[in-house]
Design an enzyme around this catalytic site. Structure first.
Site, PDB file in Angstrom:
ATOM      1  N   CYS A 141       6.152  -4.817   4.839  1.00  0.00           N
ATOM      2  CA  CYS A 141       7.612  -4.776   4.951  1.00  0.00           C
ATOM      3  C   CYS A 141       8.008  -4.251   6.323  1.00  0.00           C
ATOM      4  CB  CYS A 141       8.201  -3.896   3.847  1.00  0.00           C
ATOM      5  SG  CYS A 141       9.998  -3.736   3.921  1.00  0.00           S
ATOM      6  N   CYS A 144      10.964  -1.827   6.303  1.00  0.00           N
ATOM      7  CA  CYS A 144      10.596  -0.526   5.742  1.00  0.00           C
ATOM      8  C   CYS A 144       9.807   0.310   6.749  1.00  0.00           C
ATOM      9  CB  CYS A 144       9.736  -0.695   4.491  1.00  0.00           C
ATOM     10  SG  CYS A 144      10.411  -1.735   3.206  1.00  0.00           S
ATOM     11  N   ASP A 145       8.845  -0.318   7.421  1.00  0.00           N
ATOM     12  CA  ASP A 145       7.841   0.438   8.172  1.00  0.00           C
ATOM     13  C   ASP A 145       7.775   0.139   9.659  1.00  0.00           C
ATOM     14  OD1 ASP A 145       7.108   1.519   5.719  1.00  0.00           O
ATOM     15  OD2 ASP A 145       5.587  -0.009   5.348  1.00  0.00           O
TER      16      ASP A 145
END
Length: 320
Positions: A141, A144-145
Site C-alpha cells: 500500500c 499507507c507506507d
C-alpha cells in the site's frame, strides 16, 4: 438448516470480521443499543494488524501508532458498549432466512442482521523471503507506507493500473522507483502509462520478476530473474541507506468465498453493495475491503462499518 434450541441466543447483529470495518460497525451498533456478536478467525485488525506504523488515521496517537495498537483500541471501544467477540472459523452461512446462521468449527451463531467484513488480502508477490520482510521493507500500500521510504530506492512488482499509479505516487517520496514487470509492456491504461513514462524518477525492468528478497532485519537486497533468459540479477541497497523498498501490486484477493453464490459479486469476487452497504440479500450488509469500491484504506473501512451499523439501527424493529 439446523433446528434452533430455545435457549440459543439470537443476536441483533452478527459481524463477520474484526478489522477496522467490523470493529467500527460493532461500536456503532452496540452503542445504538443492539446486541452485537463479532466473529473473527484470527487477530483483531485484519491487514493493519501487521502494519508497523500507521500515520494517516485521524485521531491516532501522534507519538507512534502501530496497526496492532490501533486495532486493540478499536476492539476495546466496541467491547465497552457491550459487543461480544468470539474466535471461530466459519465454514457455512445461511443468510436467506429471517434468522441468519453462521456455522463455525466451534458452534453455530444466530442473528437477525449480518455484516460481512472479512476484508481482502494482497496477492503475494511470490518471491522467496516475502513473509520475512513484510512490514520491514515489503509493503502492498503506497498511500499507507510510502512516506517510510523517503529518499530510498523503491521497486514495484506489477504492471497493471494499480502498480503504475502507485509507482507514480511513490515518486513523491522515493529517490528512484523501478517497475519490475514480467512482460515487455505495461498492462495499465495508456493514460496511466504516459504518466509513468514521462516521470524522470521511474525506470523499468522488463520481462522480469522478483525471485528473492533478503537482508539482515530489514530488506537490503533483491534477486531479479529475467523470465525469458533465466538470468539472475542481484540488486543491493546503497550502503548509506541501509535498506530499500519493495511494493507488491499484483492484485488483491477478497475473502468472500464463504458467500459466493449467496450475495451478488463482481467478476473479481468483491461484494456489490449500495451506498448504505446493503447487499443483494435482505438484512445482509457488507463493509470494508471486501466490497466493490475504489479506495481501500483504514479510514474508508471504518466509514463503511459505521454506515452499515447506522442503517441497521434505523430499520431495526424488535420482535413483538
Amino acid at each position: 438448516m439446523m433446528s434452533m434450541e430455545e435457549n440459543k441466543k439470537i443476536y441483533d447483529v452478527m459481524i463477520l470480521g474484526a478489522g477496522p470495518a467490523g470493529l467500527t460497525a460493532a461500536l456503532y451498533a452496540a452503542r445504538g443499543g443492539l446486541s452485537v456478536l463479532v466473529i473473527e478467525k484470527g487477530i483483531d485488525g485484519g491487514q493493519i494488524a501487521a502494519t508497523d506504523k500507521v500515520e494517516n488515521y485521524p485521531g491516532q496517537v501522534l507519538e507512534g501508532e502501530s496497526g496492532e495498537s490501533l486495532s486493540k483500541r478499536m476492539a476495546l471501544q466496541a467491547e465497552r458498549f457491550g459487543a461480544v467477540k468470539v474466535q471461530d472459523v466459519i465454514a457455512e452461512a445461511s443468510l436467506d432466512q429471517e434468522v441468519k446462521e453462521l456455522r463455525g468449527q466451534k458452534e453455530t451463531y444466530l442473528a437477525r442482521y449480518v455484516i460481512l467484513a472479512m476484508g481482502a488480502s494482497a496477492r503475494p508477490i511470490g518471491c522467496k523471503g516475502e513473509e520475512r520482510f513484510k512490514g520491514s521493507g515489503i509493503s502492498y500500500c503506497a498511500t499507507c507506507d510510502g512516506n517510510f521510504f523517503t529518499g530510498l530506492d523503491v521497486y514495484v512488482a506489477g504492471g497493471g493500473d494499480a502498480a503504475v499509479e502507485e509507482a507514480v505516487f511513490l515518486t513523491r517520496f522515493a529517490r528512484k522507483v523501478t517497475i519490475v514487470h514480467r512482460r515487455n509492456q505495461l498492462r495499465a491504461a495508456k493514460s496511466i502509462q504516459e504518466k509513468a513514462f514521462q516521470n524522470p524518477k521511474i525506470s523499468f525492468l522488463w520481462d522480469s520478476v522478483v525471485e528473492e528478497a533478503y537482508g539482515e532485519g530489514v530488506l537490503q537486497g533483491l534477486v531479479i530473474r529475467n523470465v525469458k533468459t533465466g538470468e539472475l540479477t542481484r540488486i543491493e541497497a546503497d550502503p548509506a541507506d541501509g535498506m530499500l523498498g519493495l511494493f507488491g501490486f499484483v492484485g488483491n484477493i477478497p475473502s468472500s468465498a464463504l458467500v459466493k453464490g449467496i450475495v451478488d459479486m463482481d467478476e473479481k469476487g468483491y461484494i456489490q453493495t449500495d451506498e448504505d452497504m446493503r447487499t443483494s440479500l435482505k438484512e445482509v450488509y457488507a463493509a470494508g475491503d471486501i466490497r466493490v469500491k475504489n479506495v481501500r484504506q483504514v479510514v474508508t473501512a471504518a466509514a463503511d462499518g459505521a454506515v452499515a451499523a447506522v442503517h441497521i439501527s434505523a430499520e431495526y424493529q424488535p420482535y413483538v
